[in-house]
Design an enzyme around this catalytic site. Structure first.
Site, PDB file in Angstrom:
ATOM      1  N   GLY A  46      68.301  62.722  39.838  1.00  0.00           N
ATOM      2  CA  GLY A  46      67.186  62.879  40.724  1.00  0.00           C
ATOM      3  C   GLY A  46      67.272  64.170  41.234  1.00  0.00           C
ATOM      4  N   ASN A  69      76.213  51.345  45.149  1.00  0.00           N
ATOM      5  CA  ASN A  69      76.151  52.864  45.267  1.00  0.00           C
ATOM      6  C   ASN A  69      75.430  53.459  46.466  1.00  0.00           C
ATOM      7  OD1 ASN A  69      74.426  55.228  44.419  1.00  0.00           O
ATOM      8  ND2 ASN A  69      73.682  53.564  43.330  1.00  0.00           N
ATOM      9  N   GLY A  72      73.514  59.007  47.324  1.00  0.00           N
ATOM     10  CA  GLY A  72      72.448  59.728  48.143  1.00  0.00           C
ATOM     11  C   GLY A  72      71.997  61.058  47.571  1.00  0.00           C
ATOM     12  N   LEU A  73      71.580  60.893  46.324  1.00  0.00           N
ATOM     13  CA  LEU A  73      70.845  62.151  45.664  1.00  0.00           C
ATOM     14  C   LEU A  73      71.791  63.442  45.582  1.00  0.00           C
ATOM     15  CD1 LEU A  73      67.184  61.414  46.626  1.00  0.00           C
ATOM     16  CD2 LEU A  73      68.022  61.081  44.356  1.00  0.00           C
ATOM     17  N   ASN A 126      60.515  59.504  42.146  1.00  0.00           N
ATOM     18  CA  ASN A 126      61.412  58.499  42.704  1.00  0.00           C
ATOM     19  C   ASN A 126      60.939  58.502  44.015  1.00  0.00           C
ATOM     20  OD1 ASN A 126      63.721  57.096  43.931  1.00  0.00           O
ATOM     21  ND2 ASN A 126      65.239  58.491  43.352  1.00  0.00           N
ATOM     22  N   CYS A 129      64.510  55.545  46.269  1.00  0.00           N
ATOM     23  CA  CYS A 129      65.859  55.669  46.400  1.00  0.00           C
ATOM     24  C   CYS A 129      66.483  54.955  47.808  1.00  0.00           C
ATOM     25  CB  CYS A 129      66.601  57.171  46.344  1.00  0.00           C
ATOM     26  SG  CYS A 129      68.092  57.357  46.967  1.00  0.00           S
ATOM     27  N   LYS A 164      58.693  55.569  39.829  1.00  0.00           N
ATOM     28  CA  LYS A 164      59.814  54.566  39.892  1.00  0.00           C
ATOM     29  C   LYS A 164      59.861  53.779  41.061  1.00  0.00           C
ATOM     30  CE  LYS A 164      64.829  54.193  39.225  1.00  0.00           C
ATOM     31  NZ  LYS A 164      66.099  55.310  38.938  1.00  0.00           N
ATOM     32  N   ASN A 191      64.188  50.128  40.718  1.00  0.00           N
ATOM     33  CA  ASN A 191      65.474  50.684  41.384  1.00  0.00           C
ATOM     34  C   ASN A 191      66.469  49.642  41.776  1.00  0.00           C
ATOM     35  OD1 ASN A 191      67.028  53.024  42.622  1.00  0.00           O
ATOM     36  ND2 ASN A 191      65.167  54.305  42.754  1.00  0.00           N
ATOM     37  N   GLY A 243      70.260  46.314  35.217  1.00  0.00           N
ATOM     38  CA  GLY A 243      70.976  45.409  34.613  1.00  0.00           C
ATOM     39  C   GLY A 243      71.042  45.176  33.125  1.00  0.00           C
TER      40      GLY A 243
END
Lengths: 303, 254
Positions: A46, A69, A72-73, A126, A129, A164, A191, A243
């Site tokens: 990203g 996770n 944080g981009l 995106n 996130c 996304k 996401n 997944g």
């Protein structure tokens, strides 16, 4: 050998496997194991306008059959992407999907405009996130705002646009319909799912950000369900992820309605996961008399 | 970098919770340097476990890995046996400086931070003074190996049951008084690394420290294992797997 090639928004992918944004960087680290040209495509990390430093550590927590996770981009900004990463990827015979993440509508549009006329094949916007305060999930969990961001990027961009989507919503179909109505050419989902782990000895969250995004095999059934629902709700193509870790998962996701796939967390378990999945899809097709992978897209027969 | 399933040719316990594996991997041992790590798949678990390389057997194509059973993942890994295979990705990251021109070095290992110092001790041989620190004598590891490598060994324990009663940092101060080393290398708990970093900065001695962090990809792609660095132009997050695990102590914000 079946045909694994797919056409997604008029772009030919040699197979449906794209590495997911954030899980694979820009591919540099994996080239010593196999050529990137084995993959259908790469969705790059990203990209924001400026350098982004990301969240404090710990950023990773293991979960049953998956992980959280809160990276944080973290990324080097759009200029580094254009001047350093993109020229390298252009030599790799691989489809390039540029994942962009602005913190405002204007930033999203600016990012998109900077990609016009470049070798990028497609934008992945995106709006989902879970690890950033501005933009991200704030865009992707409200159908109206999701539509507005999509419209602004659509107007700024000459490239095919995929949006996304966040799974952290009551109805992902509503968000999908809104971005479709506002000019999205495709949607990608899911996401990560917002999750949390607590270290019971310290009573502290494992992640410094307290919460983070869940991915890995644990989320696969949710992803299949959402891909199926969205495929039924919109007319635009769906890129499925969440997944996928073996060829059979990939086949299942395509039967749910995805015509392109992304593989992310599986790579952390097995660095060869994307290429193994391609090989396993081929084997599955051969065993099941499928000569063209396109035959299976959306063929689930619901009860 | 390689990823494959490699045969375990030797396994023993160094204490009740410290496991010592030797695996056969010509490709990884050929490529590996002191201080690098490998990323090992723990049966039944999703994420790999980053574990430092203890010894590299270049001649016989082996790799020695010593780790502590910390949780369910390392416990599962510890149950593998000789003859079985271990799924390893590596070698990964940047190792310690190995430079023939250095005439005197001090290596410091605290607890389970001790294993990665052994391969380095083998390189520096009798130029190396090794300081190790453990809670108690029963938990001390690798003493014989360090002596066999030709290093002078100074052991410390919290309870005085072996060697000096006290911390490795006290021993480090004394060793610097005896002879100032060209360089110091350390791996261990953060509180120990902070002390070592401070002492080295006071004396103007170059120092490298090896860090750990929760990790996913292990290769620098996912940016999970962040560590705060400062190379003189402000703080930023680097990554243990790719920028480390060995860092110049000056650039790490501990």
């Amino acid at each position: 050998m079946a045909n694994l090639g797919v056409d997604f928004l008029g772009i030919k992918f040699k197979n449906p496997i794209v590495t997911a944004s954030g899980a694979y960087g820009y591919g540099r680290e994996y080239e010593s194991l196999y050529p990137l040209s084995r993959l259908g495509g790469i969705s790059t990390k990203g990209t924001t306008i400026n350098v982004k430093d990301g969240n404090p550590p710990p950023r990773i927590a293991e979960t049953p059959m998956g992980m959280l996770n809160s990276v944080g981009l973290q990324n080097g900004g759009i200029d580094k992407f254009l001047n350093y990463e993109l020229p390298n990827l252009m030599t790799k015979d691989i489809r390039i999907i540029a994942n962009i993440a602005g913190s405002t509508v204007e930033e999203c549009a600016l990012l998109a405009s900077k990609l016009n006329g470049t070798a990028v094949d497609m934008i992945e916007l995106n709006i989902s996130c879970p690890n950033v305060k501005q933009g991200g999930a704030a865009f992707g969990t409200d159908a109206k705002i999701a539509g507005e961001v999509t419209r602004a990027v659509r107007d700024a961009s000459s490239l095919p646009l995929m949006v996304k989507l966040s799974p952290n919503v009551t109805s992902i179909s509503e968000i999908a319909k809104s971005v479709e109505a506002n000019g999205a050419d495709a949607v990608s989902l899911i996401n990560t799912l917002l999750g949390m782990r607590i270290d019971i000895s310290t009573r502290r969250p494992v992640l410094k950000n307290n919460v983070g995004g869940l991915s890995g095999p644990a989320v696969f059934p949710i992803a299949v369900r959402m891909v199926w629902q969205v495929s039924n709700a919109v007319k635009i193509p769906v890129c499925g992820m969440g997944g996928i870790s073996c060829g059979e998962d990939a086949v299942e996701m395509m039967m749910a309605g995805a015509s392109l796939l992304q593989v992310g967390a599986a790579i952390f378990n097995d660095a060869y996961a994307p290429v193994k999945i391609i090989d396993e899809m081929n084997e599955w097709c051969d065993k099941n008399g499928v000569t063209d992978i396109n035959e299976i897209i959306g063929t689930v027969r619901p009860w | 970098m390689f990823q494959n399933k490699y045969e375990i040719i030797k396994k023993k316990m160094l204490s009740y919770d410290i496991v010592d594996f030797t695996v056969k991997s010509k490709e990884i041992s050929n490529a590996a340097t002191a201080g690098q790590f490998v990323h090992i798949s723990a049966p039944g678990f999703f994420l790999r476990r980053p574990i430092s390389i203890c010894e590299i057997g270049k001649a016989d194509g082996t790799l020695r890995i010593v780790f502590q059973i910390r949780g369910k993942g390392t416990d599962s890994l510890s149950k593998l046996n000789e003859g079985e295979k271990m799924d390893i990705l590596g070698p990964l990251g940047h190792g310690f400086t190995t430079n023939d021109r250095l005439n005197s070095v001090i290596l410091i290992g605290g607890g389970i931070g001790t294993p990665p110092m052994l391969e380095l001790a083998k390189f520096y041989g009798d130029k190396a003074r090794v300081i190790t620190g453990f809670k108690t004598k029963e938990l001390s590891i690798l003493s014989g190996d360090f002596k066999y490598a030709g290093a002078q060994l100074f052991e410390c324990t919290d309870d005085g049951s072996l060697g000096r009663k006290g911390f490795v940092t006290e021993e480090l101060r004394e060793q610097i008084q005896i002879k100032k080393p060209d360089m110091v290398f350390a791996c261990g708990p953060v509180v120990m690394l902070k002390g070592v970093k401070q002492i080295c900065e006071e004396h103007g001695i170059l120092c490298e420290i090896s860090l750990e962090e929760r990790m996913a990809c292990g290769v620098g792609a996912c940016l999970g294992c962040a560590v705060k660095l400062d190379k003189g132009e402000g703080e930023f997050y680097g990554h243990v797997c790719k920028d480390g695990p060995v860092f110049s102590s000056k650039e790490v914000v501990l």
